[in-house]
Design a protein around this motif. Structure first.
Motif, PDB file in Angstrom:
ATOM      1  N   ASP A 143       0.810  -1.223   0.000  1.00 14.32           N
ATOM      2  CA  ASP A 143       0.000   0.000   0.000  1.00 14.32           C
ATOM      3  C   ASP A 143       0.840   1.269   0.000  1.00 14.32           C
ATOM      4  OD1 ASP A 143       0.964   0.061   2.587  1.00 14.32           O
ATOM      5  OD2 ASP A 143      -0.978  -0.246   3.550  1.00 14.32           O
ATOM      6  N   GLY A 144       2.168   1.129   0.092  1.00 15.46           N
ATOM      7  CA  GLY A 144       3.057   2.288   0.010  1.00 15.46           C
ATOM      8  C   GLY A 144       3.244   3.047   1.304  1.00 15.46           C
ATOM      9  N   THR A 145       2.515   2.721   2.364  1.00 18.51           N
ATOM     10  CA  THR A 145       2.660   3.445   3.627  1.00 18.51           C
ATOM     11  C   THR A 145       3.843   2.900   4.416  1.00 18.51           C
ATOM     12  OG1 THR A 145       1.174   1.971   4.846  1.00 18.51           O
ATOM     13  CG2 THR A 145       0.180   3.855   3.724  1.00 18.51           C
ATOM     14  N   ARG A 146       4.458   3.774   5.196  1.00 19.08           N
ATOM     15  CA  ARG A 146       5.629   3.374   5.976  1.00 19.08           C
ATOM     16  C   ARG A 146       5.430   3.537   7.477  1.00 19.08           C
ATOM     17  NH1 ARG A 146      11.006   5.699   2.818  1.00 19.08           N
ATOM     18  NH2 ARG A 146      10.816   4.409   0.927  1.00 19.08           N
ATOM     19  N   SER A 287       1.727   9.694   3.407  1.00 27.61           N
ATOM     20  CA  SER A 287       1.150   8.565   2.692  1.00 27.61           C
ATOM     21  C   SER A 287       0.013   7.891   3.445  1.00 27.61           C
ATOM     22  CB  SER A 287       2.240   7.526   2.392  1.00 27.61           C
ATOM     23  OG  SER A 287       2.882   7.111   3.590  1.00 27.61           O
ATOM     24  N   CYS A 288      -0.302   8.350   4.659  1.00 28.43           N
ATOM     25  CA  CYS A 288      -1.397   7.718   5.404  1.00 28.43           C
ATOM     26  C   CYS A 288      -2.213   8.700   6.238  1.00 28.43           C
ATOM     27  CB  CYS A 288      -0.875   6.597   6.300  1.00 28.43           C
ATOM     28  SG  CYS A 288       0.130   7.160   7.695  1.00 28.43           S
ATOM     29  N   THR A 289      -1.960  10.000   6.100  1.00 21.24           N
ATOM     30  CA  THR A 289      -2.654  10.999   6.903  1.00 21.24           C
ATOM     31  C   THR A 289      -3.512  11.889   6.020  1.00 21.24           C
ATOM     32  OG1 THR A 289      -0.795  11.051   8.446  1.00 21.24           O
ATOM     33  CG2 THR A 289      -2.393  12.832   8.611  1.00 21.24           C
ATOM     34  N   ASP A 320      -3.718   4.408   8.636  1.00 19.87           N
ATOM     35  CA  ASP A 320      -3.023   3.274   9.244  1.00 19.87           C
ATOM     36  C   ASP A 320      -3.791   2.700  10.423  1.00 19.87           C
ATOM     37  OD1 ASP A 320      -2.447   5.804  10.341  1.00 19.87           O
ATOM     38  OD2 ASP A 320      -0.664   5.066  11.347  1.00 19.87           O
ATOM     39  N   ASP A 321      -4.704   3.480  11.015  1.00 24.61           N
ATOM     40  CA  ASP A 321      -5.507   2.974  12.122  1.00 24.61           C
ATOM     41  C   ASP A 321      -6.771   2.263  11.642  1.00 24.61           C
ATOM     42  OD1 ASP A 321      -3.699   3.936  13.936  1.00 24.61           O
ATOM     43  OD2 ASP A 321      -4.796   5.777  14.356  1.00 24.61           O
TER      44      ASP A 321
END
Length: 337
Positions: A143-146, A287-289, A320-321
């Motif tokens: 998904d590309g998130t870190r 990437s996730c916010t 991410d949550d």
């Protein structure tokens, strides 16, 4: 071993109020919501929260040999840093700050982080996720998130710095997992958290005893709410990255959130890019916010907006949550903050 860079400026350590802001008369405080001056009628709720946080910070520094503060440039870590400066004024903050850099940060936040470190004369330790990806210790997620890749660099940085206590800005109102963690939280030899093995904290007595190899996480603002944080920021006139206030930005809609267009988040087929006035309630990876639509362009307006909100900041803006119902608790058990 983690790659850790150190920045050690030699400027003054205690933040000063802006010279353009007039000093308040003794015995007067400022109401964060109305902005009006009022005579102090005793300790306020914010005063009590501040006193508790400063007490926790001083207790940890007195009891542990090598504490460190996680500092990303986000509002909660900025608040804990401000409280630490208050706790030890007029001296310097007696511990370094640590940032686990995913490489997917907002540029404005990294600039703010570096400016703050230089202004306060802090030692900054940086553990980079990219180094772990480059040498094969970690792999990029589909998904590309870190954000979920931070755990191993964090644990390696704690071990490399021989840190026996790690301050964080987590709050109980953010997530169910954080709600049940103690203010002084024991982590085992692997940095893991066991929610069934927690110590009582009756009468504000904190037990930080641990065997070699273990460490504790310390959460001075655990009892604060998002509204408390913003009211205190307003009262103390604490500077923050500009992303927290309303601004115009190119965004696209995904999973019920507004994502900013940047090198780490690009619209997919069918996702329309728009220019909207938004702000960020929490600042994690780009990437996730997600952002929220808002016209709150001042801190006082943010206070009023947060007071009306019925959804937590992480629930509203953190992808991410949303991986699972227990996403945060699973990460914490593995060593995440």
């Amino acid at each position: 071993m983690s790659t850790i860079d150190t920045l050690d400026p030699t400027t003054e350590s205690v933040p000063e109020r802006p010279s353009s802001v007039p000093e308040r008369a003794a015995g007067e405080t400022k109401d964060a919501r109305s902005g009006t001056e009022r005579q102090d009628e005793g300790l306020t709720g914010l005063d009590l929260l501040e006193a508790e946080a400063i007490h926790i910070i001083r207790e940890v520094v007195a009891e542990f040999e090598r504490p460190v503060l996680l500092f990303s440039g986000g509002k909660d870590s900025v608040l804990v840093l401000h409280l630490a400066a208050r706790a030890f004024a007029p001296g310097r903050i007696p511990f370094p700050v640590l940032h686990v850099d995913t490489g997917h940060n907002f540029d404005e936040v990294i600039r703010f982080r570096d400016e703050t470190v230089e202004r306060l004369g802090l030692t900054l330790e940086v553990a980079r996720v990219q180094d772990y990806i480059d040498d094969g210790r970690l792999a990029e997620r589909p998904d590309g998130t870190r954000n979920v890749l931070q755990t191993q660099p964090l644990l390696d940085a704690i071990a490399a710095g021989k840190h026996d206590a790690v301050f964080g800005g987590a709050r109980r109102d953010e997530d169910k997992a954080r709600a049940k963690e103690r203010i002084i939280s024991l982590r085992d030899e692997f940095g893991q958290w066991d929610p069934r093995n927690q110590r009582p904290e009756l009468w504000s007595l904190y037990n930080g005893r641990h065997t070699p190899g273990k460490h504790v996480r310390a959460f001075p603002i655990s009892n604060w709410t998002e509204l408390d944080v913003w009211r205190y920021i307003a009262r103390e006139r604490i500077a923050l990255p500009p992303l927290y206030l309303a601004h115009e930005r190119e965004v696209f809609r995904r999973d019920g959130m507004w994502w900013a267009v940047n090198e780490h988040a690009q619209p997919r087929e069918g996702e329309q890019v728009e220019r909207r006035v938004v702000r960020y309630r929490t600042v994690g990876d780009a990437s996730c916010t997600g952002a929220v639509e808002s016209d709150a362009a001042t801190v006082d307006q943010v206070v009023a907006e947060v007071a009306r909100s019925t959804l937590t900041e992480r629930g509203a803006t953190r992808a991410d949550d949303r991986i699972s119902e227990a996403a945060m608790e699973d990460r914490k058990k593995n060593g995440y903050f």
